[in-house]
Design a protein around this motif. Structure first.
Motif, PDB file in Angstrom:
ATOM      1  N   GLN A   1      40.129  67.827  27.303  1.00 39.79           N
ATOM      2  CA  GLN A   1      38.687  68.479  27.425  1.00 39.79           C
ATOM      3  C   GLN A   1      37.636  67.419  28.188  1.00 39.79           C
ATOM      4  OE1 GLN A   1      38.109  70.918  24.037  1.00 39.79           O
ATOM      5  NE2 GLN A   1      37.838  72.513  25.520  1.00 39.79           N
ATOM      6  N   PRO A   2      37.564  67.152  29.482  1.00 33.51           N
ATOM      7  CA  PRO A   2      36.834  66.346  29.898  1.00 33.51           C
ATOM      8  C   PRO A   2      35.234  66.394  29.430  1.00 33.51           C
ATOM      9  CG  PRO A   2      37.312  67.811  31.610  1.00 33.51           C
ATOM     10  CD  PRO A   2      37.976  68.046  30.580  1.00 33.51           C
ATOM     11  N   CYS A   3      34.575  65.151  29.154  1.00 34.42           N
ATOM     12  CA  CYS A   3      33.239  64.972  28.774  1.00 34.42           C
ATOM     13  C   CYS A   3      32.571  64.281  29.639  1.00 34.42           C
ATOM     14  CB  CYS A   3      32.976  64.447  27.288  1.00 34.42           C
ATOM     15  SG  CYS A   3      33.415  62.613  27.385  1.00 34.42           S
ATOM     16  N   PHE A   4      30.995  64.489  29.712  1.00 34.92           N
ATOM     17  CA  PHE A   4      29.886  63.801  30.559  1.00 34.92           C
ATOM     18  C   PHE A   4      30.285  62.298  30.791  1.00 34.92           C
ATOM     19  CE2 PHE A   4      28.127  63.424  26.701  1.00 34.92           C
ATOM     20  CZ  PHE A   4      27.311  62.269  26.621  1.00 34.92           C
ATOM     21  N   LYS A   5      30.957  61.680  29.721  1.00 36.39           N
ATOM     22  CA  LYS A   5      31.020  60.282  29.973  1.00 36.39           C
ATOM     23  C   LYS A   5      31.695  59.560  31.307  1.00 36.39           C
ATOM     24  CE  LYS A   5      29.872  58.760  25.321  1.00 36.39           C
ATOM     25  NZ  LYS A   5      30.536  57.944  23.998  1.00 36.39           N
ATOM     26  N   LEU A   6      32.656  60.772  31.749  1.00 40.87           N
ATOM     27  CA  LEU A   6      33.330  60.619  33.072  1.00 40.87           C
ATOM     28  C   LEU A   6      32.541  60.486  34.240  1.00 40.87           C
ATOM     29  CD1 LEU A   6      36.200  62.926  32.574  1.00 40.87           C
ATOM     30  CD2 LEU A   6      36.563  60.386  32.528  1.00 40.87           C
ATOM     31  N   ASN A   7      31.396  61.300  34.165  1.00 37.56           N
ATOM     32  CA  ASN A   7      30.321  61.153  35.006  1.00 37.56           C
ATOM     33  C   ASN A   7      29.638  59.861  35.199  1.00 37.56           C
ATOM     34  OD1 ASN A   7      31.013  63.889  35.113  1.00 37.56           O
ATOM     35  ND2 ASN A   7      28.896  64.362  33.649  1.00 37.56           N
ATOM     36  N   ILE A   8      29.258  59.215  34.062  1.00 36.39           N
ATOM     37  CA  ILE A   8      28.838  57.821  34.081  1.00 36.39           C
ATOM     38  C   ILE A   8      29.827  56.902  34.534  1.00 36.39           C
ATOM     39  CG2 ILE A   8      27.662  56.220  32.808  1.00 36.39           C
ATOM     40  CD1 ILE A   8      27.012  58.325  30.659  1.00 36.39           C
ATOM     41  N   ARG A   9      31.151  56.962  34.134  1.00 34.88           N
ATOM     42  CA  ARG A   9      32.018  56.296  34.261  1.00 34.88           C
ATOM     43  C   ARG A   9      32.211  56.107  35.859  1.00 34.88           C
ATOM     44  NH1 ARG A   9      35.130  51.584  33.814  1.00 34.88           N
ATOM     45  NH2 ARG A   9      37.648  52.201  33.985  1.00 34.88           N
ATOM     46  N   PHE A  10      32.197  57.005  36.454  1.00 34.07           N
ATOM     47  CA  PHE A  10      32.419  57.141  37.978  1.00 34.07           C
ATOM     48  C   PHE A  10      31.540  57.191  39.022  1.00 34.07           C
ATOM     49  CE2 PHE A  10      36.794  58.512  36.184  1.00 34.07           C
ATOM     50  CZ  PHE A  10      37.600  57.503  36.646  1.00 34.07           C
TER      51      PHE A  10
ATOM     52  N   CYS B   1      29.591  59.645  39.147  1.00 33.46           N
ATOM     53  CA  CYS B   1      29.544  61.030  40.008  1.00 33.46           C
ATOM     54  C   CYS B   1      29.008  62.159  38.999  1.00 33.46           C
ATOM     55  CB  CYS B   1      30.930  61.308  40.338  1.00 33.46           C
ATOM     56  SG  CYS B   1      31.351  62.794  41.118  1.00 33.46           S
ATOM     57  N   PRO B   2      27.843  62.763  39.202  1.00 31.98           N
ATOM     58  CA  PRO B   2      27.131  63.527  38.269  1.00 31.98           C
ATOM     59  C   PRO B   2      28.133  64.776  37.626  1.00 31.98           C
ATOM     60  CG  PRO B   2      26.128  63.829  40.338  1.00 31.98           C
ATOM     61  CD  PRO B   2      27.225  62.623  40.520  1.00 31.98           C
ATOM     62  N   ASP B   3      28.906  65.139  38.465  1.00 35.56           N
ATOM     63  CA  ASP B   3      29.916  66.337  38.293  1.00 35.56           C
ATOM     64  C   ASP B   3      31.303  66.034  37.847  1.00 35.56           C
ATOM     65  OD1 ASP B   3      30.274  65.920  40.932  1.00 35.56           O
ATOM     66  OD2 ASP B   3      30.245  68.083  41.197  1.00 35.56           O
ATOM     67  N   MET B   4      31.813  64.500  37.836  1.00 29.44           N
ATOM     68  CA  MET B   4      33.085  64.461  37.560  1.00 29.44           C
ATOM     69  C   MET B   4      33.584  65.071  36.398  1.00 29.44           C
ATOM     70  SD  MET B   4      35.173  62.410  39.136  1.00 29.44           S
ATOM     71  CE  MET B   4      37.022  61.615  38.789  1.00 29.44           C
ATOM     72  N   ALA B   5      33.079  65.094  35.287  1.00 33.10           N
ATOM     73  CA  ALA B   5      33.786  65.915  34.346  1.00 33.10           C
ATOM     74  C   ALA B   5      34.137  67.289  34.608  1.00 33.10           C
ATOM     75  CB  ALA B   5      32.912  65.959  33.029  1.00 33.10           C
ATOM     76  N   ALA B   6      33.145  67.883  35.280  1.00 36.11           N
ATOM     77  CA  ALA B   6      33.667  69.346  35.689  1.00 36.11           C
ATOM     78  C   ALA B   6      34.424  69.349  36.742  1.00 36.11           C
ATOM     79  CB  ALA B   6      32.218  70.008  36.269  1.00 36.11           C
ATOM     80  N   ARG B   7      34.477  68.384  37.821  1.00 34.01           N
ATOM     81  CA  ARG B   7      35.717  68.259  38.613  1.00 34.01           C
ATOM     82  C   ARG B   7      37.048  67.982  37.953  1.00 34.01           C
ATOM     83  NH1 ARG B   7      34.261  65.863  44.242  1.00 34.01           N
ATOM     84  NH2 ARG B   7      31.970  66.074  44.351  1.00 34.01           N
ATOM     85  N   VAL B   8      36.945  67.205  37.097  1.00 39.29           N
ATOM     86  CA  VAL B   8      38.450  67.240  36.398  1.00 39.29           C
ATOM     87  C   VAL B   8      38.836  68.521  35.778  1.00 39.29           C
ATOM     88  CG1 VAL B   8      39.465  65.836  34.400  1.00 39.29           C
ATOM     89  CG2 VAL B   8      37.985  64.670  35.808  1.00 39.29           C
ATOM     90  N   GLN B   9      37.829  69.348  35.194  1.00 39.98           N
ATOM     91  CA  GLN B   9      38.330  70.762  34.413  1.00 39.98           C
ATOM     92  C   GLN B   9      38.756  71.461  35.563  1.00 39.98           C
ATOM     93  OE1 GLN B   9      36.022  71.983  31.064  1.00 39.98           O
ATOM     94  NE2 GLN B   9      35.389  73.529  32.324  1.00 39.98           N
ATOM     95  N   LYS B  10      37.947  71.631  36.692  1.00 39.83           N
ATOM     96  CA  LYS B  10      38.449  72.489  37.577  1.00 39.83           C
ATOM     97  C   LYS B  10      39.834  72.343  38.375  1.00 39.83           C
ATOM     98  CE  LYS B  10      36.455  74.542  41.843  1.00 39.83           C
ATOM     99  NZ  LYS B  10      35.327  74.565  42.807  1.00 39.83           N
TER     100      LYS B  10
END
Length: 236
Positions: free
Chosen positions: A122-131, A133-142
């Motif tokens: 279940q991706p979390c917001f830290k992916l947004n920081i890592r990349f 990209c402000p919606d990276m976690a949502a992209r991973v989930q989608k």
């Protein structure tokens, strides 16, 4: 179609500051030398900053498909973080094993250790920081390009050259992409949720999630996990 034996890249990482705010994270993983000792909660020398949501017996090792990196580079640009495996916090990086050919409950041999696929990520917001990209976690989930976790059935040691080998598949109809579709797209498929809640190989917290949806008739709020506390994107 079952995945063929493959030699994984094995990665570990320490806890370190992430992003401008310096949040603690161990998402940045790097290749480590063999032998790799695999205990009940994962690789010796690996760390997780937030043990409430990361690590533990049901999330002992994280596996991510390296072929997804090319797709991400096309979608979010040539991000520096995508230059090498380990960007998603994975411990095992391979080509040929994906959510389309790995099933919940798959039992995998790596050296003398025996692993079992326990749940997706279940991706979390830290992916947004890592990349950046402000919606990276949502992209991973989608997209469903989430990766997956293993529990350790037998602790052991893997050496350089050892292959990941699928040795048993108790739930051949439960591809990870089916599970992801049920969680994030066909979210109120009651027949699917009932079957998911009864999967003994699936991590208990995911079975409980399915039961809660069935009982409440509602899908849980994902915004805090995906965007973090106070993010403007939570109001989208």
């Amino acid at each position: 179609m079952t995945p063929a034996p493959v030699r994984p890249l094995v990665l570990t990482g320490p806890i370190a500051p992430l992003g401008e705010d310096g949040a603690s994270s161990a998402i940045d993983k790097r290749p480590g030398p063999a032998p790799w000792r695999i205990g009940a909660t994962g690789l010796e020398g690996d760390a997780q900053a937030d043990r409430k949501y990361h690590g533990g017996p049901e999330k002992a090792l994280h596996h991510y498909a390296f072929e997804h990196y090319a797709d991400w580079a096309k979608e979010i640009g040539d991000a520096q973080a995508l230059e090498a495996a380990g960007a998603f916090g994975e411990n095992l990086s391979t080509t040929g094993w994906t959510e389309a050919n790995v099933c919940v409950g798959d039992i995998v041999r790596f050296g003398s250790a025996l692993l079992q696929v326990s749940q997706g990520r279940q991706p979390c917001f830290k992916l947004n920081i890592r990349f950046h990209c402000p919606d990276m976690a949502a992209r991973v989930q989608k997209t469903g390009r989430t990766g997956w976790y293993y529990r350790v059935l037998e602790t052991g040691v893997a050496e350089e050259g050892d292959l990941l080998r699928l040795v048993d598949r108790p739930r051949p109809h439960w591809l990870l992409e089916r599970l992801t579709r049920l969680l994030y797209r066909d979210t109120m498929d009651r027949e699917g949720l009932t079957a998911m809640a009864a999967l003994p190989e699936l991590a208990q917290n995911w079975r409980d999630l399915a039961r809660r949806r069935l009982e409440s008739g509602k899908v849980e709020d994902w915004d805090r996990r995906l965007f973090g506390e106070g993010s403007a994107l939570r109001q989208r």
